[in-house]
Design a protein around this motif. Structure first.
Motif: not given
Length: 426
Positions: A195, A197, A203-204, A207, A224, A226, A230
């Motif tokens: 995940t 940055t 940016d997920d 996932v 992960s 998040i 989220t």
């Protein structure tokens, strides 16, 4: 290089000056010696007596060849044995000429074996005897899936397999690619994917892609890191699945031990219902027991993970300030460090200003580096600035991050990770 600030430091510095080689000798405070062993062409052990010879083991384990007299365990470990001090020079020159590397001749305990042995010796008898009660229905969790086999997903999957749980692993790397269709039949699926940055934002997407392979009516547990909120958003997009968040607290260097001996087990749920809570309790019982266990809101579990990493990253930056001041005062920082670390409110962890991140290939340096600290610190800063907007709080985070970036750049540590978060123009 000379590591350490022991009683012989002044005499060694004086000797280097007398020999006219002070420009070729680097004196460093004590730190992890393995990167230095790996960079060295040869370890020359001139001692006439060694009770054991730990440096021999360390050097050979790092691939550094060793030329030594027949002392301690030099012969058994795999060092090149010189019959006399006079013969050592010729043997050393031959090693340098051929470029030979060292190899440890006997086996050391695995990380798991060593940690378990240490734990058995250090923990009082009966203190670590928590037993996980069985699941209400042993068939309710017949198979556990893992999406992602990086160091987090792999160590959690390994730990469950060691306890006899049927595990299916899926990742984009071989040999796990073929298992994609098997994940949908798993009752509980742990998701441990990147995940990042980035300069563009959090940016997920990995996932979201992982959730697509989880079967209807099944439980997806996001390991992960998040952003808070989220899990709730993902649950609304997948009403046919039970989506939860369970932060991981593994250190990369001790991940195998940490996965098997957690200090905390936390499961965050996006909504409160009897069925959601029952599923969350089943996830808890899948994990090894911990002294602290909690089922809470997913927005709380997500924030817990960020606070954990941000506080540790800020501690590293603050330690570097103390280190710089100690140098200006000509105080021995190691003395200060050990005394501060003895305070249980502070603890010994993250008090070394010069260290390497979890990457095995990373070199030592200053600053809070590694996969998690850099990206999570920046993601937290952006979230705080956007939601709280407090000028002083934002300024504190901004300045701390700028100081950390400078520490990392000046020591050449994790520069590529910095670029992945902030872009090429730091």
């Amino acid at each position: 290089g000379v590591l350490g600030r022991g009683s012989e430091l002044n005499s060694l510095q004086s000797l280097a000056q007398e020999l006219g080689i002070e420009a070729n000798v680097v004196f460093e405070p004590y730190q992890d010696p393995f990167p230095f062993y790996k960079a060295a062409d040869l370890l020359l052990l001139t001692s006439q007596y060694e009770g054991y010879g730990m440096v021999i083991v360390e050097a050979l384990l790092s691939g550094c060849p060793v030329v030594s007299l027949d002392v301690g365990i030099a012969g058994e470990a795999g060092a090149l044995i010189a019959p006399s001090g006079e013969a050592m020079a010729a043997m050393a020159l031959e090693v340098l000429r051929t470029g030979a590397r060292g190899r440890l001749a006997f086996s050391l305990p695995s990380e798991t074996e060593y940690r378990d042995l240490w734990h058995a010796q250090m923990v009082p008898h009966g203190e670590d005897t928590m037993v996980r009660p069985p699941l209400q229905d042993e068939k309710s969790v017949a198979r556990v899936g893992f999406v992602g086999q990086g160091w987090i997903g792999k160590n959690y999957a390994d730990e469950l397999e060691r306890r006899g749980i049927n595990v299916v692993r899926y990742a984009l790397e071989e040999p796990y690619r073929a298992n994609k269709d098997l994940i949908k039949d798993c009752d509980v699926v742990f998701i441990a994917v990147p995940t990042p940055t980035t300069p563009e934002g959090f940016d997920d997407s990995f996932v979201r892609s992982a959730l697509a392979v989880v079967g209807e009516g099944k439980v997806a547990v996001i390991k992960s890191t998040i952003l808070p909120g989220t899990t709730e958003k993902l649950q609304s997009l997948h009403p046919d699945k039970f989506i939860m968040h369970s932060p991981e607290f593994l250190a990369e260097a001790t991940a195998t031990y940490d996965a098997a001996h957690p200090t905390r087990n936390i499961v965050g749920i996006p909504r409160e219902s009897p069925e959601m809570r029952r599923r969350a309790e089943e996830v808890l019982r899948l994990l090894p027991p911990a002294s602290f266990e909690l089922v809470c809101k997913s927005i709380e579990s997500e924030l817990i993970k960020y606070v954990n990493n941000v506080m540790l990253a800020m501690k590293v930056v603050q330690v570097n300030l103390m280190y710089e001041l100690a140098q200006c005062l000509r105080a021995d920082y190691e003395v200060v460090r050990d005394a501060i670390g003895a305070d249980p409110r502070i603890g010994r962890s993250h008090l070394d200003p010069v260290h390497k991140s979890g990457h095995k290939e990373a070199k030592p340096g200053r600053g809070a580096g590694g996969d998690c600290f850099i990206k999570d610190f920046e993601a937290f800063r952006r979230l705080y600035t956007r939601l709280v907007g407090d000028q002083e709080g934002s300024a504190l985070l901004d300045t701390t991050i700028q100081k950390n970036i400078r520490l990392l750049l000046d020591s050449g540590k994790d520069v590529e990770l910095l670029k992945s978060v902030y872009g090429d123009k730091l």
